[in-house]
Structure formats: structure tokens, C-alpha cells
Design an enzyme around this catalytic site. Structure first.
Site, mmCIF file in Angstrom:
data_model
loop_
_atom_site.group_PDB
_atom_site.id
_atom_site.type_symbol
_atom_site.label_atom_id
_atom_site.label_comp_id
_atom_site.label_asym_id
_atom_site.label_seq_id
_atom_site.Cartn_x
_atom_site.Cartn_y
_atom_site.Cartn_z
ATOM 1 N N ASP A 182 0.809 -1.221 0.000
ATOM 2 C CA ASP A 182 0.000 0.000 0.000
ATOM 3 C C ASP A 182 0.839 1.266 0.000
ATOM 4 O OD1 ASP A 182 -2.669 -0.602 -0.043
ATOM 5 O OD2 ASP A 182 -2.815 -0.912 2.115
HETATM 6 C C1 GLC Z 1 -1.858 -3.904 5.310
HETATM 7 C C2 GLC Z 1 -3.035 -3.817 4.388
HETATM 8 C C3 GLC Z 1 -2.816 -4.644 3.151
HETATM 9 C C4 GLC Z 1 -1.514 -4.315 2.519
HETATM 10 C C5 GLC Z 1 -0.369 -4.396 3.505
HETATM 11 C C6 GLC Z 1 0.931 -3.925 2.934
HETATM 12 O O1 GLC Z 1 -1.770 -5.158 5.856
HETATM 13 O O2 GLC Z 1 -4.205 -4.240 5.032
HETATM 14 O O3 GLC Z 1 -3.864 -4.472 2.246
HETATM 15 O O4 GLC Z 1 -1.305 -5.194 1.469
HETATM 16 O O5 GLC Z 1 -0.669 -3.601 4.634
HETATM 17 O O6 GLC Z 1 0.948 -2.569 2.659
HETATM 18 C C1 GLC Z 2 -1.470 -0.554 5.228
HETATM 19 C C2 GLC Z 2 -0.043 -0.354 5.573
HETATM 20 C C3 GLC Z 2 0.171 0.941 6.283
HETATM 21 C C4 GLC Z 2 -0.465 2.057 5.519
HETATM 22 C C5 GLC Z 2 -1.923 1.765 5.310
HETATM 23 C C6 GLC Z 2 -2.610 2.828 4.539
HETATM 24 O O1 GLC Z 2 -2.164 -0.895 6.362
HETATM 25 O O2 GLC Z 2 0.430 -1.382 6.361
HETATM 26 O O3 GLC Z 2 1.526 1.155 6.494
HETATM 27 O O4 GLC Z 2 -0.300 3.276 6.197
HETATM 28 O O5 GLC Z 2 -2.082 0.557 4.637
HETATM 29 O O6 GLC Z 2 -3.955 2.528 4.363
#
Ligand code: GLC
Ligand code: GLC
Length: 811
Positions: free
Chosen positions: A483
Site C-alpha cells: 500500500d
Molecule cells: C496492510 C493492508 C494490506 C496491505 C499491507 C501492505 O496489511 O491491510 O492491504 O497489502 O498492509 O501494505
Molecule cells: C497498510 C499499511 C500501512 C499504511 C496503510 C494505509 O495498512 O500497512 O503502512 O499506512 O495501509 O492505508
């Protein structure tokens, strides 16, 4: 250091000290009514949606930690204490908290008075039961005053925490007998209320928080408890609570049990009132009557235990490693069920008010629970697919209550569509239900745009296939699985969301990770086409997959490992040429598990690089070197301090990809080593460093660059649960559903002598024994099914047969 122990026979984790490094929690509820409960009785309850229908108030990020819960104050002479230690924090003579499957039990003693509090949400009922038994262990009679306490939330948890100009005036309750009814907003548009009751006559009550606590006092020293006398306050505005007072004399050896029920009720619009201004309490009374006696409660608890035993009997093992056995048989699968129920909504890190259901999150979660509840998995698939757009792209999130796509976050996460193929294929392999592909499913929740689920998958596939960048790799859009790799975002404004802001739509930034996904799930899509009689589409898809495979080798390989991406200027990310972020975990894991570079010898190279550059004793880091500075062209990944979260944290979710990748090239020792590093049962001994619950996975463990290397955060609601279960059950233990039957293809450490497993698959029981006489890591030398030797590693499916016994000899 440990703060408790696993009780495997009872499938419980027993916490023996209330002062765990962080609250260690459990989840109650399987269907619509849920509660979070910590080892000190903290937490809250909600109905279906933690944001919109929250029953009790919780104070996130408060001091002291973990404030608010279901609290029982026991006043015994001058001593006031709680069975869960909080909130009074009186030192207890003994304490334990047993977190079990869907229930928690607190057992404590103080001054020869014993308390046992059992909390659970019964099946098919929208309530939490708190059964409290007090036993006088002393030789003198004891006069006890008991006070219960919960604080009501005014339903919408965000509004409740912010809109005080209104909220301080709207709180309303009714009291009838021992039942306290919370009815804020019932007079207008709500047709639901809460009840908090106890199955005995009471000596007093309070429903107004200030009257109960007293001015400037916290829940740790309510004035009412201090004075030993309820005020019979009636909330009017301000903060409605529920508190009962029960005075009891216990003779030596005598015990008394009280059953408290916190319930959620709804009325039909026309039956809202029993008299003007008086709510219709009939449904509440009906509910309370079901849990009025200890026998009723005991029966409901047993029913719940049976429910869990049934669920978890679908996949069990006996191994020579207790930690492995308990993770597989109990905790990993339990966590998968919790992620099914909660997605990423309500934990001690997710406030329950933010993200709804993630498209990619929910698809991946399904991989971990599909064998447990295939029917509900089917329903979930339809819900998810219904939010897809006609061009195959997807809303990144949808709301659990409305099941509609969330416009605030919108679309543009270009890995999303392929996850739909992943989960549908896993569902069909588990169930054999190809019929699901024929289901008519809307796009963007618009029935007039409905098409078959198979057509949804085609569009998922095509979305990736037709959104390629300059190198022929998939365009990344706002982000892929990571993300925080926001290559078209270029954000310079504080507070702007990295996920939704796009200042620089390059149309160029590409993802090698999505390419790996395309190879893996493109093949699965082709297989589904073939099996549904569409050979031409299967051929077309496979040709595209082959092209992508070649493209990855051509433009996605950096010499010693796979590249991560190309940025908006077509510059490499995750290359030895970069200053920071030279190697990323995601493409190494996913490309290899997709089979890319295995024949060419590149897979092994990539995984060796992972070991050399990304490995730590606490798990495999997401990238190295960590980004030292913020890079506007990379986005959120470089916003985190080095070692945390996506900036070189140990992101537990993608460790199993690397472990699976190791099984693909047959290195069972290494696959298991990676598995163990992030697996909570194996880090129980270092709970003072790891800090989160030793029975569930956390999203992240701080990486080597972080001052607090090894410290975990964000436990419970993470895709880690599903992927670690896929890894350990399907690749390490190696029992994997395929379209034509069950494959048994273990990849285990060479010193593991073998194991036994029972797998219920499509209603048939498979008793499997694996022997490893020669210290192999992978390879089925012999497969014997019901006394007959067979070729290969698949136990074929014979119609009508209900049980198989298979022995597998590795070698
Ligand atoms: C969080 C989000 C997931 C994403 C991951 C890596 O676990 O829920 O959708 O793939 O972070 O950013
Ligand atoms: C996921 C990631 C986090 C980020 C978030 C944004 O959960 O782990 O680091 O800030 O997505 O939605």
C-alpha cells in the site's frame, strides 16, 4: 520472558500475570455480535459494524492503557478489587486469564474470596454473557458488595468521540427491575437498543456516569464503590452507563453465581413502543429468559465449544513439535476465522471506525478460512465480486453493513483484480463447486450490470493484461500489495493520504510483483477456462502468461534478485543500482512461488539473496537498505522511520511467500526456519521483546534498522494469518486441495521424522501418515492409499467414498 503458557488440551492460552507488555486480547462472537476482550477485561462490543453499531465505549490510546471494559468491582470489607485486575489494580493473591476459542475465563482470588468470570457470546444470539461466581474460601462469613459497570457508546463510534455538543444532551435510558436499557436516539430514527441485566434482584443501580464515578474520578476509583452504595441515578444526557449493585453474604465455603447479559435488540418500526415513550422490551425479555440460569449458560457455552471443535476438526496434525502442532490445530486457524469476521476493522490497533473490508485483504483472508466455512466463503466471494467495476478494476474497500464499494478510497490498486481469481480458484479447489462461476454477479453493485462470476474473472485477468507499461510489466496504479509504494502520488502536503492522492499520473510506473501474481493466477484462470470448456480462452490466457514470464526475466531481473518496480520515470526500484531499497521481499517471494525462474536457476539465486540481505533472527525484512529519507517519487514507503512498517520492517504477511517459494525449490529446512521466525508460538519465550500476543500473528515486527528490533505491532487483523496457514498447511505439511483431489506433497525440515494429519475435504475424511526415514526435505517416494500403492502425490477422489487412509514415504 513468558507471561503465561499454552494449555493445549483445552486449546487455551493462560495468562498468569495481568501486566502483559500490551493488552493481550481475544475475540468473542462468530456471527453478528462481537466483543473484544483483553486479559484485564478491557474491550468493547458491537453489532455487525464496529463503527456504526457500537454498544460500549472504549478509549483508544488512553492512559492508563486499555481503559474501559466490562468491569466487576468486588468490595470485601475495605478491599476493592476486580477479577481481571483492572481497573482498580488491587494486587491479587492469584490471577489467571484463559483465552479460549470464543470465550475468556478470569480466575482470581483476594483475601480468600475467589472470583471466576466467564465471558462469551453464545451462538445465534446477539449478546455477551458474563458469568461471575464468587466463592468464600475463608472460615468466616463475608459481606460482599458487588458492582457491575459498562459504559454505553451512543452507537456511532466516531460521532460518539467527536460530536459532544450534541451527545452530551441525547443519552437516554430506562430501568426496569434489574435490566438497564440504553435507548439513545431510539426516539427518532433508531429501532434498536441495548440491554444490560443480571439474573437476580439488585440493591441499586446507576446509569449516569458522573454519579457513579464522582467528579474527577476514573474507573479505577468510583465514588459509588468507595461508599458501597448505588445512587439509583437516571442518565439524562451526558454519559449513560450500566451499573448494578448486589449485596450478598457468603458463608464459609458458599458460592454464588450471577449472570450478566449485555444484549442488542431490534424492534419493527410499528412495534417500537409499549407505551408512549416506553420502549418495547419484549425481545430483550425473550433474550434474557434464555440465559437466566447457570444450566442455560453452561449449555450455551458447551454448544460454542462444540462449534469450534467441529470447525477446527477439518485440518489437524500430530507432529513432534508442540509449537507447530498447536499453531496448526488451534491458533492459526482461529486467527483466520477472526480475520474472516473482522477483516481489518476492529482490533486494539484498528479502531473499528476506519477501513471497511479490503478487496485484496478479504480475498486473501479467504485462502485461510475457505476450508472451515465454505458456504460463507462462497457468500463472501459474491459480495466482493459485486463491488468490482466493469473494466475489471475494483473498489479497494467496501462497507460491511451496506456491502457497497467505498467511494472515499476508490479504486486504482492494480493488484486487486487478480486476488479475486486467487480466492475463487481456492474456493473451487476446496469445494469442487464450479457452479459458482455461473452465478450472476453485479458490477459496482448494480444488478442491471450483472454478469457471470466467470466473466468477472475474465475482466480481472484482462485488466492486468491490458494495463501494461513501457516494459510490458503491469502498471502499478496507486499501489500494489504494498500500500505504501505509491509511485504516482508525489505528495508534498502533510496529512494527504498517500493512497488516494495522485499528483503525477505517469501511466508508466510498473510492478514486478503484479507480474508475479499474473503468472500465478493467470495460470489458474486458464485452468478454470479449460475446465469449463473454454479451451480457446485458456490458450489465449496461457500465451499472455508466457509473455509475462518472459518479460519478467527480461525486464524484471536484476542479476541476483527480482526487481521490485519501475517508477514514474521508468527508473528501477529494488535494484543494486539504487542507493536505498536495493532489494524487496515481495517479488522474490511471489515470482518464485509463481514458478518464475525455477528452471533457469534464478529462483534459487533470488532466495539466496533474500537470505543474505533481508534475513534477521526475527524474520525477513521487507526491503534493504531502509530508506533514510522521504522520496516523493516513492510515497509512503519512505515516510516511515527505518525499520518500521513497509520501510524495512518485518512485514509478517510476506514472509510466508518466501517460505512457500523455498518449498517450490525443495528447501524444507529453510522454509521451516522462515516459518518459525515470525510464528508467535516460537517467540513466546521472548514476549518482553515481541510484546504482542504469543498465540496470534502481528502485522509487523520492527526490522533491524529500528531501535526496537523484534517488537511486534498490530496483532490479530492481518493477512499474515491466512498466508501463514496456507504456507504451513499446504506447502510445509503439504496437504493441498487441487481440482481433482487432495495432493500430499510435504516439504519439511530434514530432521522431522514425519507426522500424521487428518483432513476433511469435500465431506470426506483423509487420515494421512507421512514418514521420513531418510531425512528428506521434499519428494514423495511412495504413496499408499488404503493399502494400494499409487503413482504421484494425489489421493484421487472416488465418488461415494467417505474415508481414506494414506501413507506417504518421503525420499
Ligand atoms: C496492510 C493492508 C494490506 C496491505 C499491507 C501492505 O496489511 O491491510 O492491504 O497489502 O498492509 O501494505
Ligand atoms: C497498510 C499499511 C500501512 C499504511 C496503510 C494505509 O495498512 O500497512 O503502512 O499506512 O495501509 O492505508
Amino acid at each position: 520472558m513468558k507471561f503465561g503458557y499454552f494449555d493445549d488440551a483445552r486449546q487455551e492460552y493462560v495468562i498468569t500475570s495481568p501486566t502483559t507488555p500490551l493488552p493481550w486480547i481475544n475475540y468473542l462472537g462468530c456471527e453478528n455480535f462481537f466483543s473484544l476482550i483483553s486479559n484485564t477485561c478491557g474491550g468493547y462490543s458491537f453489532y455487525k459494524d464496529a463503527k456504526l453499531l457500537r454498544l460500549t465505549r472504549y478509549r483508544y490510546n488512553n492512559v492508563p492503557a486499555d481503559t474501559n471494559g466490562r468491569y466487576y468491582y468486588i468490595k470485601d470489607g475495605d478491599t476493592v478489587w476486580n477479577p481481571g485486575w483492572q481497573p482498580v489494580q488491587t494486587e491479587l493473591d492469584s490471577y489467571s486469564c484463559r483465552h479460549g476459542l470464543g470465550y475468556s475465563v478470569f480466575e482470581s482470588t483476594k483475601n480468600e474470596l475467589a472470583a471466576e468470570l466467564t465471558a462469551f457470546v453464545p451462538l445465534n444470539n446477539n449478546c455477551e454473557i458474563n458469568r461471575l461466581t464468587l466463592t468464600n474460601k475463608s472460615s468466616q462469613a463475608k459481606d460482599i458488595s458487588l458492582f457491575s459497570y459498562i459504559e454505553f457508546c451512543l452507537w456511532n463510534a466516531v460521532d460518539d468521540m467527536t460530536n459532544f455538543q450534541r451527545n452530551f444532551s441525547i443519552g437516554e435510558v430506562e430501568i426496569e427491575g434489574s435490566a438497564i436499557y440504553h435507548k439513545t436516539e431510539y426516539r427518532e430514527r433508531r429501532n434498536h437498543y441495548a440491554v444490560y441485566s443480571v439474573n437476580t434482584a439488585i440493591d441499586g443501580y446507576d446509569t449516569d456516569r458522573d454519579s457513579f464515578l464522582g467528579a474527577y474520578r476514573g474507573v479505577n476509583r468510583p465514588i459509588v464503590v468507595e461508599q458501597g452504595q448505588s445512587t439509583n441515578s437516571k442518565a439524562s444526557g451526558w454519559a449513560p452507563i450500566g451499573s448494578h449493585n448486589i449485596n450478598v453474604t457468603l458463608q464459609p465455603g458458599e458460592e454464588k453465581t450471577y449472570i450478566f447479559v449485555l444484549g442488542y435488540l431490534e424492534n419493527e418500526e410499528e412495534n417500537k413502543w409499549e407505551a408512549p415513550g416506553v420502549i418495547n422490551k419484549a425481545p430483550a425479555k425473550e433474550m434474557l429468559a434464555k440465559f437466566n440460569t447457570n444450566e442455560q449458560v453452561e449449555a450455551a457455552l458447551n454448544e460454542l465449544k462444540e462449534h469450534w471443535q467441529n470447525l477446527l476438526s477439518k485440518y489437524t496434525v500430530e507432529t513432534n513439535d508442540d509449537k507447530l502442532t498447536r499453531m496448526i490445530n488451534t491458533w492459526n486457524q482461529y486467527q483466520c476465522m477472526v480475520t474472516f469476521n473482522m477483516s481489518r476493522s476492529a482490533s486494539y490497533y484498528e479502531s473499528g471506525t476506519g477501513r471497511g473490508m479490503g478487496f485484496r485483504d478479504s480475498c486473501q483472508d479467504l485462502l485461510g478460512f475457505v476450508h472451515l466455512i465454505p458456504d460463507r466463503a462462497r457468500e463472501r466471494i459474491i459480495d466482493i465480486a459485486s463491488t468490482q467495476f466493469e473494466d475489471g478494476s475494483a473498489y479497494h474497500q467496501y462497507q460491511p453493513l451496506t456491502k457497497k464499494g467505498n467511494m472515499d478510497i476508490g479504486s486504482g490498486f492494480n493488484d486487486d483484480p487478480l486476488w479475486l481469481i486467487a480466492c475463487v480458484s481456492a474456493y473451487i479447489k476446496e469445494t469442487g463447486d464450479f457452479g459458482i462461476l455461473e452465478e450472476s454477479v453485479p458490477f459496482d453493485n448494480d444488478e442491471t450490470k450483472a454478469q457471470t462470476l466467470m466473466e468477472h474473472l475474465r475482466r480481472s485477468f484482462e485488466f492486468t493484461n491490458t494495463n501494461l507499461g513501457p516494459h510490458g510489466l503491469p502498471l502499478i496504479g496507486r499501489a500494489d500489495w504494498n500500500d505504501c509504494l505509491n509511485l504516482n502520488c508525489f505528495s508534498k502536503t502533510p496529512g494527504e493520504s498517500f493512497q488516494t492522492c495522485s499528483n503525477f499520473e505517469s501511466g508508466k510506473a510498473e510492478s514486478v510483483f503484479i507480474a508475479g501474481m499474473f503468472v500465478k493466477y493467470g495460470k489458474e484462470y486458464a485452468e478454470l477456462c479449460k475446465r469449463t470448456g473454454n479451451q480457446a480462452e485458456a490458450d489465449r490466457a496461457l500465451a499472455a502468461v508466457d509473455r509475462m514470464y518472459a518479460t519478467v526475466l527480461e525486464s524484471g531481473w536484476d542479476g541476483e534478485w527480482f526487481l521490485r518496480a519501475y517508477d514514474a520515470f521508468s527508473e528501477k526500484i529494488g535494484s543494486k543500482e539504487c542507493e536505498d531499497g536495493q532489494i524487496f521481499i515481495e517479488p522474490q517471494g511471489f515470482c518464485v512461488l509463481a514458478g518464475i525462474g525455477v528452471e533457469e536457476g534464478l529462483a534459487e539465486k533470488a532466495l539466496n539473496s533474500v537470505k543474505e540481505k533481508l534475513d534477521t533472527k526475527y524474520g525477513v525484512m521487507l526491503l534493504q537498505p531502509a530508506y533514510k529519507d522521504y522520496h516523493v517519487n516513492l510515497g509512503e514507503v519512505s515516510s516511515y522511520p527505518p525499520g518500521y512498517k513497509e520501510n524495512a520492517g518485518i512485514f509478517c504477511h510476506n514472509n510466508p511467500w518466501v517460505s512457500i517459494a523455498e518449498t517450490v525449490i525443495g528447501r524444507g529446512d529453510r522454509a521451516f526456519e522462515i516459518y518459525k521466525k515470525t510464528c508467535p508460538a516460537y517467540v513466546e519465550e521472548i514476549s518482553e521483546i515481541h510484546r504482542t500476543e504469543p498465540y496470534v500473528y502481528s502485522q509487523m515486527v520492527a526490522g533491524a534498522d529500528a531501535p526496537r528490533h523484534g517488537e511486534a505491532k498490530n496483532s490479530w487483523l492481518t493477512g499474515t494469518a491466512a498466508w501463514t496457514f496456507v504456507n504451513v498447511s499446504q506447502y510445509i505439511i503439504g496437504i493441498r486441495p487441487e481440482f481433482d483431489g487432495l495432493v500430499v506433497d510435504p516439504c519439511i525440515p530434514s530432521d522431522m521424522p514425519g507426522f500424521k494429519a487428518t483432513r476433511i475435504f469435500r465431506g470426506v475424511t483423509y487420515n494421512i501418515t507421512v514418514e521420513n526415514p531418510n531425512g528428506a526435505q521434499k519428494g514423495v517416494a511412495k504413496l499408499i492409499v488404503d493399502g494400494q500403492e499409487m503413482n504421484g502425490n494425489m489421493i484421487p477422489f472416488v465418488d461415494g467414498k467417505k474415508e481414506y487412509s494414506a501413507t506417504i514415504i518421503l525420499g
